[in-house]
Design an enzyme around this catalytic site. Structure first.
Site, PDB file in Angstrom:
ATOM      1  CB  CYS A   1      25.867 -13.168  37.417  1.00  0.00           C
ATOM      2  SG  CYS A   1      26.505 -13.767  38.965  1.00  0.00           S
TER       3      CYS A   1
ATOM      4  CB  CYS B   1      26.530 -13.188  44.113  1.00  0.00           C
ATOM      5  SG  CYS B   1      27.168 -13.042  42.623  1.00  0.00           S
TER       6      CYS B   1
ATOM      7  CB  CYS C   1      24.519 -15.766  41.589  1.00  0.00           C
ATOM      8  SG  CYS C   1      23.640 -13.890  41.225  1.00  0.00           S
TER       9      CYS C   1
ATOM     10  CE  LYS D   1      -0.681  -0.749   6.355  1.00  0.00           C
ATOM     11  NZ  LYS D   1       0.299  -1.531   7.219  1.00  0.00           N
TER      12      LYS D   1
ATOM     13  CE1 TYR E   1      -6.172  -7.118   3.376  1.00  0.00           C
ATOM     14  CE2 TYR E   1      -5.935  -7.205   5.671  1.00  0.00           C
ATOM     15  CZ  TYR E   1      -5.284  -7.226   4.426  1.00  0.00           C
ATOM     16  OH  TYR E   1      -4.106  -7.599   3.968  1.00  0.00           O
TER      17      TYR E   1
ATOM     18  CB  CYS F   1      26.787 -10.147  40.053  1.00  0.00           C
ATOM     19  SG  CYS F   1      25.022 -10.701  40.427  1.00  0.00           S
TER      20      CYS F   1
ATOM     21  CD  GLU G   1     -11.191  -2.008   4.937  1.00  0.00           C
ATOM     22  OE1 GLU G   1     -10.399  -2.919   5.224  1.00  0.00           O
ATOM     23  OE2 GLU G   1     -11.803  -1.897   3.918  1.00  0.00           O
TER      24      GLU G   1
ATOM     25  CE  LYS H   1       2.191   2.137   7.572  1.00  0.00           C
ATOM     26  NZ  LYS H   1       3.572   1.573   7.278  1.00  0.00           N
TER      27      LYS H   1
ATOM     28  CG  LEU I   1      -1.810  -1.049   1.442  1.00  0.00           C
ATOM     29  CD1 LEU I   1      -2.551  -1.071   2.739  1.00  0.00           C
ATOM     30  CD2 LEU I   1      -3.136  -0.637   0.293  1.00  0.00           C
TER      31      LEU I   1
ATOM     32  CG  ASP J   1       1.696  -3.821  12.567  1.00  0.00           C
ATOM     33  OD1 ASP J   1       2.014  -4.286  11.642  1.00  0.00           O
ATOM     34  OD2 ASP J   1       2.580  -3.279  13.433  1.00  0.00           O
TER      35      ASP J   1
HETATM   36  P1  AMP Z   1       2.550  -2.361   3.983  1.00  0.00           P
HETATM   37  O1  AMP Z   1       3.131  -3.697   4.188  1.00  0.00           O
HETATM   38  O2  AMP Z   1       2.942  -1.194   4.844  1.00  0.00           O
HETATM   39  O3  AMP Z   1       2.911  -1.767   2.521  1.00  0.00           O
HETATM   40  O4  AMP Z   1       1.017  -2.375   4.143  1.00  0.00           O
HETATM   41  C1  AMP Z   1       0.345  -3.262   3.374  1.00  0.00           C
HETATM   42  C2  AMP Z   1      -0.080  -4.222   4.166  1.00  0.00           C
HETATM   43  O5  AMP Z   1      -1.055  -3.624   5.211  1.00  0.00           O
HETATM   44  C3  AMP Z   1      -0.978  -5.511   3.302  1.00  0.00           C
HETATM   45  O6  AMP Z   1      -0.168  -6.439   2.888  1.00  0.00           O
HETATM   46  C4  AMP Z   1      -1.887  -5.887   4.412  1.00  0.00           C
HETATM   47  O7  AMP Z   1      -1.342  -7.008   5.028  1.00  0.00           O
HETATM   48  C5  AMP Z   1      -1.795  -4.808   5.614  1.00  0.00           C
HETATM   49  N1  AMP Z   1      -3.250  -4.561   6.227  1.00  0.00           N
HETATM   50  C6  AMP Z   1      -3.535  -4.290   7.326  1.00  0.00           C
HETATM   51  N2  AMP Z   1      -5.035  -3.862   7.467  1.00  0.00           N
HETATM   52  C7  AMP Z   1      -5.388  -3.869   6.069  1.00  0.00           C
HETATM   53  C8  AMP Z   1      -6.651  -3.454   5.488  1.00  0.00           C
HETATM   54  N3  AMP Z   1      -7.793  -2.964   6.267  1.00  0.00           N
HETATM   55  N4  AMP Z   1      -6.812  -3.132   4.224  1.00  0.00           N
HETATM   56  C9  AMP Z   1      -5.643  -3.600   3.597  1.00  0.00           C
HETATM   57  N5  AMP Z   1      -4.507  -4.016   3.841  1.00  0.00           N
HETATM   58  C10 AMP Z   1      -4.234  -4.097   5.167  1.00  0.00           C
HETATM   59 ZN    ZN Z   2      25.499 -12.942  40.713  1.00  0.00          ZN
END
Ligand code: AMP
Ligand code: ZN
Length: 664
Positions: free
Chosen positions: A420, A405, A426, A112, A221, A402, A110, A308, A81, A114
């Protein structure tokens, strides 16, 4: 009712409960009832392999081991993205879009998530394949692992397109992540750094039963495919929900960049209330028709944009640097901070990792420091505000001895941490080691807790774990808060631990780098502790999956006279320091070094039993056929593609009875 009907009903019912629990977060039966029903289905399936179903809820527990993941080319490429960081970026993006498409543009906003991206392929409502993103063009086939994730539907409900891919993110919610880390710490292992890496690492574990134990979730998603039967992104999310997928409810429609920004500011704050990590928002052009017109650049769709979130930072005063000693003797420097609010919690401490880290950032006591909470759970110091450094400040002198000890610390080449070396003298190491010994996954001693262990050591009643077996009720009664009954339980719990099998004792004694799995491997290979004590580094490395680091650590452990003495004492108290006769009786080397694939359903033994037999006889179960496969045990209903593959590669195919006679 016929057996077949019964099996069908149970599968349906369990599927429904899985969905209620893992997708809707709304359980309608107790865990116990669920387990009983699952057990019932498992038994029926074992007795009636003719009704095998590759998407049965019983497969959620895993068990298949994959040695090498097959590479699969994505039918629809998995793009990355583009990123934006401000309102201006978003307005620029909108301008570009409006040049390329006609009419009003709406957006789906939506979160994002992680984690690790995944692409799931469904055919006629059944999960066919799950593939990682890889380089976007091709990824790894991790289907067996994904099937263990309970929020991934193995079979869809309601209406669904006959064939499609759905993309999503595998995440590890904070709760589960923290629990996993508690267990790792208990086992003396380094905690995982953050949920994202742990989630993506989980997908590539070879043992799917290990994956099943991890509390992973799959959030969806995006649906791709032809003739899907809907016109907008927003609608597709709703449809995915109806098919049984877990699609977070946060998504909103927006008709302008201003509305998009409202969504962003709301979640910039409230994302901290979510059970899993998010690192931004994804904005998508809502109309699929417009998406098609916009198309893709070489790396990302023109119709989507990530925004972000900024990692949250605050500045605060570093009051003091203290040092903790772990059970393996590893020293961890800790920054004690002036308490400060950050991302919804009060932060008082930050990890400094090691001496290099302190030196690199030139972190000193009384500095004003910037603290950030990114993907990691424990906040970290990212910089020092030099403008506020006191005039008389001096560089941090890392400790040389340490703190517990006073022994001089050592630092081995290539190791970031100081240790240590006072292994047997210890205090935190002694206490930590015994606490590990009694912990749940090790000897699981009932009636004895970590605090009591510390008391016992500090009162001089014990100084290593074998001393536990000398304790009498009268010894422990005088301890603080120790009643007659609890003293009895404690002594009983210790005595009961003499029955714990060898592989767990081997894990419990706390050899560095010997976790549960390694302990099992060693126990199986060497069969008793004396053989392990006598093994050289070279011998150990020759054992499958034992590397240099583990081998050296094992040899070092047993080169200590004290450790060998403790082992002797444990023997004299009757602990299990060899595999039980029963286990030994079923074990041979008949299949040593052989890689074997099992496929189909069997008559006299279940698949699980068959796999166990292979392992007990020294063989290795692999889930896919390759040129390295020695033979394939074929049961009934084996997939035709497996047979073809075995035939083209010239891999021998043997029947269940042929296999059984091979062993006898
Ligand atoms: P990036 O890795 O920073 O390029 O971001 C792209 C990744 O964001 C995609 O490969 C997805 O795995 C992740 N992602 C997480 N949430 C979403 C969402 N709601 N829609 C699309 N991609 C998403
Ligand atoms: Zn120790």
């Amino acid at each position: 009712m016929t057996i077949q009907q019964k099996i069908k009903d149970l599968r349906l019912e369990l599927r429904e409960h899985n969905y209620n629990y893992y997708v809707l977060d709304n359980a309608t039966i107790s865990d116990y009832e669920f387990d009983m029903k699952l057990k019932e289905l498992q038994d029926l399936e074992e007795q009636h392999p003719e009704f095998y179903d590759s998407n049965s809820p019983t497969l959620r527990v895993g068990g298949e081991v994959t040695k090498n993941f097959n590479t699969v080319v994505h039918e629809h490429r998995m793009y990355s993205l583009d990123n934006s960081y401000s309102k201006e970026d978003l307005l620029d993006w909108e301008k570009r879009i409006k040049k390329l498409v006609d009419g009003d543009v709406f957006y789906t906003c939506e979160l994002k998530y992680d984690g690790a991206s995944i692409s799931l392929t469904y055919e006629n409502g059944n999960l066919l394949r799950a593939v990682t993103r890889g380089d976007g063009t091709q990824g790894d086939d991790v289907t067996t692992n994904i099937k263990t994730i309970k929020s991934v539907p193995l079979q869809l409900q309601g209406d669904f397109p006959p064939k499609f891919d759905i993309r999503g993110e595998i995440v590890l919610p904070f709760d589960g992540f923290n629990k996993m880390n508690e267990e790792r710490l208990e086992a003396g292992e380094e905690p995982y750094r953050n949920p994202r890496n742990t989630a993506s690492g989980s997908l590539k574990l070879q043992d799917s039963a290990e994956v099943a134990k991890r509390p992973l979730e799959c959030l969806l998603y995006n649906i791709t495919g032809r003739n899907l039967g809907f016109e907008t992104q927003f609608e597709s999310l709703e449809r995915a929900r109806q098919m049984g997928f877990k699609v977070p409810e946060a998504a909103r429609l927006a008709s302008s960049v201003d509305e998009v920004l409202e969504f962003i500011s709301h979640w910039d704050v409230h994302r901290h209330d979510l059970p899993y990590e998010t690192d931004g928002v994804v904005i998508k052009v809502n109309s699929l028709q417009q998406q098609e017109e916009l198309g893709y650049t070489s790396k990302a769709p023109r119709w989507a944009m990530a925004y972000k979130f900024k990692a949250e930072q605050v500045s605060t005063r570093l009051n003091e640097i203290t040092y903790q000693v772990g059970r393996t003797g590893a020293i961890t420097p800790v920054a004690n901070l002036e308490p400060v609010e950050l991302a919804g919690t009060t932060v008082k401490r930050a990890s400094l990792h090691n001496a290099d880290q302190i030196e690199k950032l030139d972190i000193r006591e009384r500095d004003e420091v910037f603290v950030e909470k990114g993907g990691e759970i424990i906040p970290k110091i990212i910089a020092v505000d030099l403008s506020k450094r006191p005039e008389d400040s001096k560089p941090t002198q890392y400790i040389t001895h340490c703190p517990e000890c006073q022994t001089e610390l050592i630092r081995q080449e290539g190791d970031a941490k100081h240790y240590c070396p006072n292994y047997n003298g210890c205090n935190p190491q002694i206490v930590g080691r015994i606490q590990h010994y009694i912990s749940r996954k090790a000897m699981d001693i009932e009636g004895l807790g970590g605090e009591t262990v510390a008391l016992l050591v500090n009162e001089g009643l014990i100084s290593n774990y074998s001393d536990l077996y000398t304790l009498k009720k009268e010894d422990v009664l005088p301890l603080e808060r120790m009643a007659e009954k609890s003293a009895e339980n404690l002594i009983q719990g210790i005595a009961a631990s003499k029955q714990i099998p060898f592989e767990r004792v081997l894990f419990a004694i706390g050899i560095r780098y010997v976790g549960e799995t390694v302990a099992k491997k060693l126990a199986k290979h060497y069969k008793n502790i004396d053989a392990i004590i006598e093994a050289s580094v070279e011998d150990l490395i020759a054992v499958d999956e034992i590397g240099d680091r583990i081998a050296e650590s094992v040899v070092e452990f047993f080169s200590s006279e004290e450790n060998r003495m403790i082992v002797d004492e444990m023997k004299s108290y009757g602990l299990q320091l060899e595999l039980s006769a029963e286990k030994l009786a079923n074990q041979t080397d008949k299949l040593k070094g052989q890689s074997i694939v099992v496929s189909g359903v069997f008559e006299t033994v279940s698949r699980t039993e068959l796999k166990k037999m292979i392992e007990d006889n020294g063989g290795k179960v692999s889930s896919s056929i390759s040129s390295k496969t020695n033979f394939l045990v074929a049961g009934d209903k084996m997939g035709p593609s497996k047979r073809t593959k075995a035939e083209t590669l010239g891999v021998a195919i043997i029947s269940e009875s042929e296999f059984l006679s091979k062993l006898n």
